[in-house]
Design an enzyme around this catalytic site. Structure first.
Site, mmCIF file in Angstrom:
data_model
loop_
_atom_site.group_PDB
_atom_site.id
_atom_site.type_symbol
_atom_site.label_atom_id
_atom_site.label_comp_id
_atom_site.label_asym_id
_atom_site.label_seq_id
_atom_site.Cartn_x
_atom_site.Cartn_y
_atom_site.Cartn_z
ATOM 1 N N GLU A 12 -20.029 44.320 23.427
ATOM 2 C CA GLU A 12 -19.245 43.091 23.370
ATOM 3 C C GLU A 12 -19.628 42.307 22.124
ATOM 4 O O GLU A 12 -20.787 42.305 21.710
ATOM 5 C CB GLU A 12 -19.464 42.247 24.625
ATOM 6 C CG GLU A 12 -19.046 42.959 25.897
ATOM 7 C CD GLU A 12 -19.137 42.063 27.129
ATOM 8 O OE1 GLU A 12 -19.247 40.832 26.953
ATOM 9 O OE2 GLU A 12 -19.098 42.605 28.250
ATOM 10 N N GLU A 71 -24.034 33.370 31.493
ATOM 11 C CA GLU A 71 -23.302 34.401 32.225
ATOM 12 C C GLU A 71 -24.243 35.493 32.710
ATOM 13 O O GLU A 71 -24.098 36.006 33.827
ATOM 14 C CB GLU A 71 -22.198 34.990 31.349
ATOM 15 C CG GLU A 71 -21.285 35.927 32.126
ATOM 16 C CD GLU A 71 -20.136 36.466 31.305
ATOM 17 O OE1 GLU A 71 -19.230 37.064 31.900
ATOM 18 O OE2 GLU A 71 -20.156 36.318 30.068
ATOM 19 N N HIS A 93 -15.171 27.696 25.955
ATOM 20 C CA HIS A 93 -16.371 28.114 25.218
ATOM 21 C C HIS A 93 -17.572 27.607 26.012
ATOM 22 O O HIS A 93 -17.990 26.462 25.867
ATOM 23 C CB HIS A 93 -16.373 27.528 23.807
ATOM 24 C CG HIS A 93 -15.199 27.946 22.979
ATOM 25 N ND1 HIS A 93 -14.958 29.262 22.632
ATOM 26 C CD2 HIS A 93 -14.176 27.226 22.448
ATOM 27 C CE1 HIS A 93 -13.859 29.338 21.908
ATOM 28 N NE2 HIS A 93 -13.356 28.119 21.786
ATOM 29 N N CYS A 143 -20.620 28.197 25.825
ATOM 30 C CA CYS A 143 -21.833 27.837 25.092
ATOM 31 C C CYS A 143 -21.787 26.376 24.625
ATOM 32 O O CYS A 143 -22.824 25.783 24.337
ATOM 33 C CB CYS A 143 -22.036 28.762 23.899
ATOM 34 S SG CYS A 143 -20.543 29.083 22.963
#
Length: 776
Positions: free
Chosen positions: A452, A463, A742, A744
């Site tokens: 990924e 995650e 997003h 993060c």
């Protein structure tokens, strides 16, 4: 720091071991070496503050100096001296407050005879004929006549001395009431007198304060009697001490109470727990306010210079410790433990407090870390985070130095704990990576999913935690059992050859705290109590870990039906042996096979009777929550502490560890709305108004999915929604597209949908199908 992740702790003075009950000797020697968080006087009654030694304040114009105890004894004739124990005398006192490193409290009943206060003959009290009814009638007469003389005379006489206070408020002037459970005080009368006091003319209020000054100045001969303790107990409840103009008097009262011997403190603790919730809470709030205004005075000129009264805050903290102990003795507590938090401390240099405590422990330097119950969870999180950051920097710096010393080219990756895992082999890859990189656990965590293209700016780490926890705690995995009645997980008691995966879960929890990630783990409170038993890894590997005292309350949080059945057994009025026909043996199913375990040697031949049923219940609970899962929990314990080994853990209650690990499940979407930032949108734009109309109308499960979609977790961090730094950005794409997040950056990218219906439909689809970046 050793490979086991132990942290050297401050040295404790020799008095600490003497303060612990006999039953602790030899059981937990490592904890006895640690400095107690609450010293009975090192900072409190001794009047020491951040290095200031023995500086004494003036007591209005009445006190010019305070002699040491020895000098005071030699000069009994001088009525102008307040007599306090000197520093050495105070340091000899054992701690009153529950020490989170010593998990067991010294109760009055358990005190050895040499520690118990001698029963002194009470002095003959003056005659006090006025009853509560007489006082109330005098107050009523004032309303019609306006004549305060009778009321003034009552206050003048009552507060003139300790004997007069006892004469007025003692239920029976001839009785000694030398018990911890009954103060012998007419509480309703005390409340009535104090409630009326604040509505009296100023001259009466000044009369009371003058009387208190005279009482505190009066000469003392020998140990305090129980009547003296009753007087302190009554004066402590005076509502006049809410006014800053009384703080000098209040400070000296607190100092005298803080300087009492340990056994006297225990009497006060048990009397304080009998106060009503309202009065108890008011008393706590007054002391917290006293500390706050001494730290940050609105009018500094109101108080003596801080160098002259450095003992004010330690004395108040000590008395708060008595109240905190009293609160913990009541089930349920009179007030939540969070009511002892002093939010003012969030604004002081917490790391200085922490380092002072680390360096000096229980010695002559006061630190709020000696009294962790007043430090809020938000402030403790800051201490833990900064302590973690310092450890991270130290480990990374050492790695860099090692690399340079070997003349190797430094690589930025060496500054991080880099995890490379495959989604299809998540648990095994994670376990292998953490095992190989055990020396890097205290570095900043970065996660890469193989195949990924996501760059970990925080979202991939979140995650990884969520997916790993979800897989490990799945019932089919067999490590944990989910109890539907209590909605929590507990450790499987199945025996296995390798407990490394339990260590992995402990490491995950430690990494979450270390990296400020909240996890959706549902452990019962008992788990966090065990995790702090002890809070520091023992140096002797033979000392058991994760073992704590457990009760039916603990069992009820996991297996409520079984706990109810055991409670029924304890209260059964018939013949237990004949009707239950049980022995000191329990049975458990393991992989379809029923196995038996004796709760004590020869337990299968010992019947449970009316006489031994309490022992049976205690052994049964201990077996379920401690012994049957010892190896599993020990691996979990060592995993957690291999990452989080820090003296800062000693500041935490078990409930606070849970909040740090899991965050709070309570969502306040209105608070999220108030703190949200916008990019490309204004909060008045139609799309934003549609968004909040939809979100505030969502059921809880969809609100949690939204939070998980945008932040990677469906829990709220310690600082609340505002700490999420949630942002909604305008996504200049087709309105046929779904929202994008997003994680993060805790950012939601929202296309400018034209209708509320369209926004709601697209948002629900987006948040319900959000796992993975989808890049193979």
């Amino acid at each position: 720091m050793s490979e086991a992740g132990r942290v050297p702790s401050p040295a404790a003075p020799p008095e600490v071991a003497a303060a612990a009950p006999d039953e602790k000797k030899g059981k937990e020697p490592e904890r006895e070496k640690l400095p107690p968080i609450v010293s009975a006087g090192a900072g409190a009654a001794a009047g020491l503050d951040r290095g200031s030694k023995g500086q004494i304040s003036t007591f209005s114009s009445f006190i010019s100096t305070v002699n040491q105890k020895k000098e005071a004894t030699e000069n009994r004739s001088s009525p102008t001296h307040l007599v306090f124990p000197n520093i050495k005398n105070v340091r000899d006192l054992p701690p009153i407050c529950l020490d989170v490193r010593q998990k067991q409290r010294v109760s009055v009943d358990a005190l050895p005879s040499e520690m118990k206060a001698p029963v002194l003959s009470e002095s003959v009290l003056p005659n006090q004929s006025k009853t509560m009814k007489d006082f109330q009638e005098d107050i009523e007469k004032v309303k019609s006549s306006g004549d305060w003389k009778a009321v003034h005379d009552f206050y003048l006489t009552t507060f003139d001395s300790f004997p007069e206070l006892n004469a007025a408020f003692k239920k029976d002037a001839t009785a000694s009431f030398n018990t911890i459970e009954d103060s012998g005080i007419n509480a309703k009368f005390v409340n009535a007198v104090y409630d009326a006091l604040l509505n009296t003319p100023q001259d009466i209020q000044k009369t009371v304060l003058k009387g208190i000054i005279n009482s505190l100045l009066r000469e003392w001969k020998g140990p305090r009697t129980k009547d003296d303790l009753r007087a302190y107990f009554i004066l402590l409840q005076n509502p006049q001490f809410s006014n800053t103009s009384t703080y000098v008097i209040h400070a000296h009262l607190l100092r005298q109470i803080a300087a009492l011997v340990e056994a006297d403190h225990h009497f006060l603790v048990h009397w304080l727990k009998k106060l009503s919730q309202k009065r108890f809470k008011q008393l706590v709030e007054r002391l917290l306010q006293f500390i706050s205004l001494r730290l940050f005075p609105a009018k500094p000129e109101e108080f003596p210079p801080i160098t002259k009264c450095s003992w004010w805050i330690p004395s108040a903290s000590k008395v708060l410790a008595l109240l905190n102990t009293a609160n913990s003795l009541v089930h349920p507590p009179l007030i939540p433990y969070t009511d002892f938090y002093n939010s003012t401390l969030d604004h002081i240099d917490l790391m200085e407090e922490y380092h002072t405590w680390q360096s000096f422990g229980n010695s002559h330097r006061f630190s709020f870390c000696q009294y962790p119950f007043v430090i809020s969870i938000a402030a403790k999180k800051i201490i833990i985070q900064r302590d973690s950051e310092q450890q991270m920097i130290s480990i990374a710096r050492q790695s860099l130095v090692d690399k340079v010393s070997r003349r190797q080219r430094p690589d930025m990756n060496m500054l991080f704990l880099n995890m490379k895992v495959r989604r299809t082999h998540l648990v095994s890859d994670s376990l292998d990576e953490l095992t190989r990189k055990r020396a890097d656990l205290k570095k900043k965590l970065k996660v890469t999913f193989v195949g990924e293209a996501g760059l970990d700016m925080g979202g991939l780490t979140k995650e990884w935690f969520l997916l790993l926890i979800r897989q490990i705690f799945h019932p089919d995995y067999g490590m944990f059992t989910y109890h539907k009645d209590s909605h929590c997980h507990w450790f499987s008691s199945f025996k296995c050859d390798n407990y490394s995966e339990f260590r992995l879960v402990g490491i995950l929890m430690g990494l979450a705290v270390y990296n400020s990630i909240t996890l959706d783990i549902r452990f019962p409170p008992c788990c966090y109590k065990k995790l702090l038993s002890p809070p520091i890894i023992p140096s002797d590997q033979n000392i058991p870990v994760g073992i704590c005292n457990v009760t039916t309350d603990d069992l009820c949080q996991i297996m409520p039906e079984l706990a109810h059945g055991l409670s029924e057994l304890l209260s059964y009025e018939g013949n237990v042996e004949e009707d239950f026909y049980s022995t000191f043996q329990v049975f458990q199913e393991e992989f379809g096979i029923i196995k038996s375990y004796n709760l004590k040697p020869g337990g299968d031949k010992i019947p449970v009777t009316n006489q031994n049923r309490k022992e049976y219940v205690q052994l049964y609970i201990d077996f379920l929550l401690n012994k049957s899962i010892y190896k599993q929990f020990a691996a979990f314990y060592y995993g957690f502490h291999s990452v989080c080994a820090s003296n800062a853990l000693m500041l935490l209650r078990p409930e606070e560890v849970e909040i740090l690990v899991c965050g709070s499940p309570e969502l306040d979407m209105h608070a999220l709305q108030r703190s949200t930032q916008y990019e490309g949108y204004a909060k008045t734009d139609l799309t934003i108004r549609y968004f909040w109309d939809v979100v505030l109308g969502f059921p809880l499960d969809l609100q949690k999915k939204l939070l998980h979609f945008t932040t990677g977790s469906d829990r709220v961090p310690v600082g609340g929604m505002a700490d999420l730094n949630f942002k909604i950005s305008k996504n200049e794409t087709s309105t046929n597209w779904l929202p994008v997040a997003h994680t993060c950056f805790n950012q939601l990218c929202l296309p400018p949908y034209k209708s509320k219906k369209d926004l709601k439909q697209k948002l629900i689809i987006g948040i319900s199908n959000s796992e993975g970046f989808g890049l193979e």
